[in-house]
Every structure is written in structure tokens, then in C-alpha cells.
Design a protein around this motif. Structure first.
Motif, short mmCIF file in Angstrom:
data_model
loop_
_atom_site.label_atom_id
_atom_site.label_comp_id
_atom_site.label_asym_id
_atom_site.label_seq_id
_atom_site.Cartn_x
_atom_site.Cartn_y
_atom_site.Cartn_z
N VAL A 52 -51.27 -34.34 98.57
CA VAL A 52 -51.21 -34.27 99.68
C VAL A 52 -50.38 -35.31 100.68
N ALA A 53 -50.04 -36.14 100.36
CA ALA A 53 -48.78 -36.98 101.14
C ALA A 53 -47.81 -36.40 101.21
N GLN A 54 -47.54 -35.77 99.82
CA GLN A 54 -45.99 -35.15 99.14
C GLN A 54 -46.22 -33.72 100.37
N ALA A 55 -47.44 -33.32 100.37
CA ALA A 55 -47.04 -31.86 100.96
C ALA A 55 -47.16 -32.08 102.84
N VAL A 56 -47.27 -33.25 103.36
CA VAL A 56 -47.10 -34.01 104.72
C VAL A 56 -45.83 -33.62 104.84
N GLY A 61 -41.25 -32.50 107.22
CA GLY A 61 -39.18 -32.52 107.23
C GLY A 61 -39.40 -33.90 107.26
N GLN A 62 -40.33 -34.94 106.93
CA GLN A 62 -39.83 -36.25 106.95
C GLN A 62 -38.63 -36.37 105.39
N ASN A 63 -38.16 -36.34 104.53
CA ASN A 63 -37.88 -36.68 103.54
C ASN A 63 -36.19 -36.28 104.15
#
Length: 116
Positions: A52-56, A61-63
Motif C-alpha cells: 500500500v505504501a509503495q502504491a501511494v 510521484g514521491q520518488n
């Protein structure tokens, strides 16, 4: 453990029927047994929450190296995976999972929304 009863392929088994089917499938195909089986099903929740965190992160576009890699539909799907994994883990702990969950949900509702 209760006997596994499966629904025909393509049928709508409902929430708890589906949880029971998944529990039966996992139990029939388990790599470990006993207390480790329960612990690993609970630990699986951490993996799903991480997704879930990876999807958010991907949806926002936080990375900067990766940019936008996911959609909010992906986030929704991952949240569903968390919910299903939790319900299957609960079923692994007790065959009375539907009743245990319903009682707990009532307590949460009463605490949060008041009596009634």
C-alpha cells in the motif's frame, strides 16, 4: 479446524465464504504447519501494508527517480489485499472469525459513533 466447503468456480461465495475458500486453499498448499503457519499469515499483513505504501508513493510521484508509477486504483487494490489478508489471518486463528469480527466491529462502532 472446520471442514473446507468450496463453491463452484465463478460463483459468488460472499465475503466470509470467500475467506473460507482462501483459508482452505492456503491450508491445503501450506509450506509450514502449526504455530508458524499462523505467524506467517499474520506477518503477511506487513508485506501487504508495505505494498500500500509503495502504491501511494507511486501514485503521488514521491520518488523523483521513478516518478508516477501507480494509480489510486492500485492503492485501492492494495488496501483490499490488506483487508483480505487480515480476514484470512483471523480465520486462521479461529473458525469463528465472522462472529469475532462482527463483535469487534460493534465495539468499534459503539465507541466511535455512540450506542445504538
Amino acid at each position: 479446524m472446520s471442514e473446507h466447503v468450496s463453491s463452484p468456480p465463478g460463483s459468488d461465495a460472499g465475503l466470509w465464504g470467500s475467506v473460507e475458500e482462501l483459508y482452505g486453499w492456503l491450508t491445503a498448499n501450506r509450506a509450514v504447519d502449526g504455530p508458524d503457519e499462523v505467524l506467517l499469515r499474520i506477518l503477511k499483513l506487513s508485506e501487504e501494508v508495505g505494498e500500500v505504501a509503495q502504491a501511494v508513493i507511486g501514485a503521488t510521484g514521491q520518488n523523483p527517480r521513478k516518478g508516477v508509477t501507480h494509480t489510486w486504483d492500485d492503492v485501492s487494490a492494495e488496501l483490499c489485499d490488506v483487508a483480505v489478508t487480515a480476514l484470512v489471518a483471523l480465520r486462521t486463528l479461529t473458525p469463528d472469525a465472522p462472529e469475532v469480527f462482527a463483535r469487534h466491529l460493534r465495539r468499534i462502532r459503539e465507541r466511535s459513533l455512540g450506542g445504538g
